[in-house]
Every structure is written in C-alpha cells, then in structure tokens.
Design a protein around this motif. Structure first.
Motif, PDB file in Angstrom:
ATOM      1  N   LEU A  28       0.836  -1.200   0.000  1.00 33.47           N
ATOM      2  CA  LEU A  28       0.000   0.000   0.000  1.00 33.47           C
ATOM      3  C   LEU A  28       0.867   1.245   0.000  1.00 33.47           C
ATOM      4  CD1 LEU A  28      -2.642  -1.051   2.691  1.00 33.47           C
ATOM      5  CD2 LEU A  28      -2.979  -1.003   0.207  1.00 33.47           C
ATOM      6  N   GLU A  32      -2.454   5.148   2.579  1.00 31.84           N
ATOM      7  CA  GLU A  32      -3.353   4.003   2.721  1.00 31.84           C
ATOM      8  C   GLU A  32      -2.967   3.170   3.945  1.00 31.84           C
ATOM      9  OE1 GLU A  32      -4.183   3.318  -2.067  1.00 31.84           O
ATOM     10  OE2 GLU A  32      -2.489   2.321  -1.079  1.00 31.84           O
ATOM     11  N   ARG A  33      -1.669   2.942   4.136  1.00 36.11           N
ATOM     12  CA  ARG A  33      -1.209   2.178   5.310  1.00 36.11           C
ATOM     13  C   ARG A  33      -1.599   2.885   6.603  1.00 36.11           C
ATOM     14  NH1 ARG A  33       3.553   1.551   2.272  1.00 36.11           N
ATOM     15  NH2 ARG A  33       4.618   3.136   3.538  1.00 36.11           N
ATOM     16  N   TYR A  35      -4.096   4.816   7.128  1.00 37.51           N
ATOM     17  CA  TYR A  35      -5.550   4.736   7.336  1.00 37.51           C
ATOM     18  C   TYR A  35      -5.965   3.383   7.907  1.00 37.51           C
ATOM     19  CZ  TYR A  35     -10.512   4.389   6.239  1.00 37.51           C
ATOM     20  OH  TYR A  35     -11.867   4.190   6.318  1.00 37.51           O
ATOM     21  N   PHE A  47      -8.729  -4.529   2.385  1.00 35.06           N
ATOM     22  CA  PHE A  47      -8.414  -3.186   1.919  1.00 35.06           C
ATOM     23  C   PHE A  47      -7.319  -3.233   0.856  1.00 35.06           C
ATOM     24  CE2 PHE A  47      -6.223   0.863   2.050  1.00 35.06           C
ATOM     25  CZ  PHE A  47      -7.243   1.794   2.200  1.00 35.06           C
ATOM     26  N   SER A  48      -6.268  -4.007   1.121  1.00 31.31           N
ATOM     27  CA  SER A  48      -5.147  -4.105   0.190  1.00 31.31           C
ATOM     28  C   SER A  48      -5.569  -4.683  -1.149  1.00 31.31           C
ATOM     29  CB  SER A  48      -4.037  -4.957   0.808  1.00 31.31           C
ATOM     30  OG  SER A  48      -2.996  -5.190  -0.115  1.00 31.31           O
ATOM     31  N   ARG A  51      -7.771  -2.228  -3.139  1.00 33.88           N
ATOM     32  CA  ARG A  51      -6.958  -1.203  -3.819  1.00 33.88           C
ATOM     33  C   ARG A  51      -6.216  -1.800  -5.012  1.00 33.88           C
ATOM     34  NH1 ARG A  51     -10.177   1.330  -0.428  1.00 33.88           N
ATOM     35  NH2 ARG A  51      -9.635   3.545  -0.192  1.00 33.88           N
ATOM     36  N   ALA A  67      -1.897   6.394  -4.975  1.00 38.73           N
ATOM     37  CA  ALA A  67      -2.670   6.113  -3.767  1.00 38.73           C
ATOM     38  C   ALA A  67      -4.156   6.368  -4.014  1.00 38.73           C
ATOM     39  CB  ALA A  67      -2.174   6.973  -2.616  1.00 38.73           C
ATOM     40  N   PRO A  69      -6.779   7.122  -1.310  1.00 41.57           N
ATOM     41  CA  PRO A  69      -7.101   7.313   0.102  1.00 41.57           C
ATOM     42  C   PRO A  69      -8.595   7.101   0.372  1.00 41.57           C
ATOM     43  CG  PRO A  69      -6.077   9.266  -0.884  1.00 41.57           C
ATOM     44  CD  PRO A  69      -6.441   8.351  -1.987  1.00 41.57           C
ATOM     45  N   SER A  70      -8.984   7.260   1.618  1.00 46.46           N
ATOM     46  CA  SER A  70     -10.382   7.172   2.023  1.00 46.46           C
ATOM     47  C   SER A  70     -10.828   8.506   2.602  1.00 46.46           C
ATOM     48  CB  SER A  70     -10.578   6.067   3.060  1.00 46.46           C
ATOM     49  OG  SER A  70     -10.213   4.805   2.530  1.00 46.46           O
ATOM     50  N   PRO A  76     -13.641   5.504  -1.099  1.00 46.08           N
ATOM     51  CA  PRO A  76     -12.395   5.790  -1.817  1.00 46.08           C
ATOM     52  C   PRO A  76     -12.386   7.197  -2.401  1.00 46.08           C
ATOM     53  CG  PRO A  76     -13.352   3.692  -2.521  1.00 46.08           C
ATOM     54  CD  PRO A  76     -14.379   4.378  -1.688  1.00 46.08           C
TER      55      PRO A  76
END
Length: 232
Positions: A28, A32-33, A35, A47-48, A51, A67, A69-70, A76
């Motif tokens: 990620l 992302e990590r 989050y 999640f991974s 994505r 990336a 993100p959320s 997303p």
C-alpha cells in the motif's frame, strides 16, 4: 487470482476487476497504510486487495498507479476525473472504475455472500412492497432475494452518496429485482436533492454459486445536476 468482468455495467468503458484473495498481498501507499494500520489483519487484507483491483482497473484506463485514500465516510477518493466503487466480502473482492464523462456520473458496486442476510433483518431493510415480493419465494430462495435487495441498496447508496453528499437509509429506495434478466430497478422514495423523489435508475445483478454482485451507474447528469461542480 485477478480477473475482469465484461458486461457487468453499461458500456461506458467501465472496468470491473475482481480477486478471490489467492494472490500475495499488494503493498500500500503510505496514506493508505496509515488509514488501515489499526484494523484487523482480515480488514487490512480486504483493503489491500480492493486497492489492487482498483489500480489494475485504472491501469486499463491508461491511468498511472497512485494512492487511493479514504474520505471521512470511508469511501475511496479517486484520481481526478475518475469514478469508481470498491466492495469486498469473504472470498471475493472487486472494484469498478471509469473515466467520468457526459454519459457517466457515478458508479456503485456491492458484493455479498449468497444468503448472507438474515431474515430477521428484513423489516429493517425492506419496504412493504419488497417484503411482499420476498413472500413469493421459498425460505431458501427468499434469503437469496433478501440478500439481493440489500446488495442493490448498498450499490445504490455508493452511487448516489458522492453525487448528493447525503447519508440516507434503506427506506429511501425501492428495489425491484429481475433475476432472470440480471437486472434491478431502483426508485427513489424521497427526494435526495438535487434528485427528486421517483427518480429511477437501472442496475445489474449477478449470482454465482457463492456470491451476489450488484452494480449501478448514474448514466448521465440529471438536469438538476447540470450546474453542480463535479468533485475530483
């Protein structure tokens, strides 16, 4: 294993990519990590892979990796001029992405295990017309039908929330499912400004041995959306 589904959504060059979680975990990006770091290992894996599905779809659209993100609602945040949706459940994860254009304003997709939704939840999920439809099935078929209604409402929410900016419940939309035709119709029961009550959309539904997949698009801006700025 990753694969692509053709015909799940209208031909606006929507890319739908799926995974059964069998491939190695995908690294990620830092945002992302950060989050997902406090979540369970199962949630991090979902999640991974979600994505990863999205990035594979974006690559087919000719977009560079980056990336995803959320936002504050856990949805997303897509690259500029991209619309999409990610969903996952046990055994299956997927993402649908497309270039935003004059024919495509938003996408919603949902994946559920077959018969995952308990009959005890029918009164919370369903409107009277939907409960009447469920009563026409056997107990096993009714649970499939209830899961389909739930999934269609989830896909509808994912599609409409980015456009309206509103949080709304199951009673905001009436779902009519046509299993034989692989489609469902979603009809608003209350205004979701700028969309009026009775606004209708048509989505797609697929049943595999283990999963229900629903997907829906807002195919063209409603006249009320004409002057609204489009988010990136």
């Amino acid at each position: 294993m990753f694969w692509f589904e053709k015909g799940l959504l209208p031909p606006h060059r929507v890319i739908a990519c799926f995974s059964d979680y069998q491939e190695p975990a995908t690294p990620l990006y830092e945002v992302e990590r950060a989050y997902i770091s406090g979540s369970s290992k199962v949630r991090q894996r979902e999640f991974s892979v979600g994505r990863a599905c999205a990035r594979r779809g974006l690559a087919l659209l000719g977009r560079a990796a980056g990336a995803i993100p959320s936002d504050a609602y856990r949805a997303p945040v897509w690259p500029h001029a991209i619309v999409g949706s990610i969903s996952h459940c046990r055994g299956l994860c997927g993402a649908a992405v497309a270039q935003r254009n004059e024919a495509l304003n938003s996408i919603g997709m949902d994946i559920e295990e077959r018969r995952a939704v308990s009959p005890d939840l029918a009164d919370m999920i369903c409107l009277p017309e939907e409960r009447a439809w469920l009563s026409s099935f056997s107990s096993v078929q009714s649970r499939d039908a209830l899961t389909a209604i739930f999934s269609a409402k989830e896909a509808f929410y994912k599609c409409l929330h980015p456009v309206t900016g509103l949080i709304f419940g199951f009673d905001a939309v009436l779902i009519d499912v046509d299993f034989s035709g692989g489609r469902f119709r979603a009809t608003l029961q209350t205004p979701l400004p700028p969309l009026p009550a009775t606004y209708r959309m048509t989505g797609e539904i697929r049943l595999s041995d283990d999963h229900v997949i629903t997907a829906i698009t807002l195919p063209a801006p409603h006249p009320c959306l004409a002057d609204r700025p489009k988010s990136s």
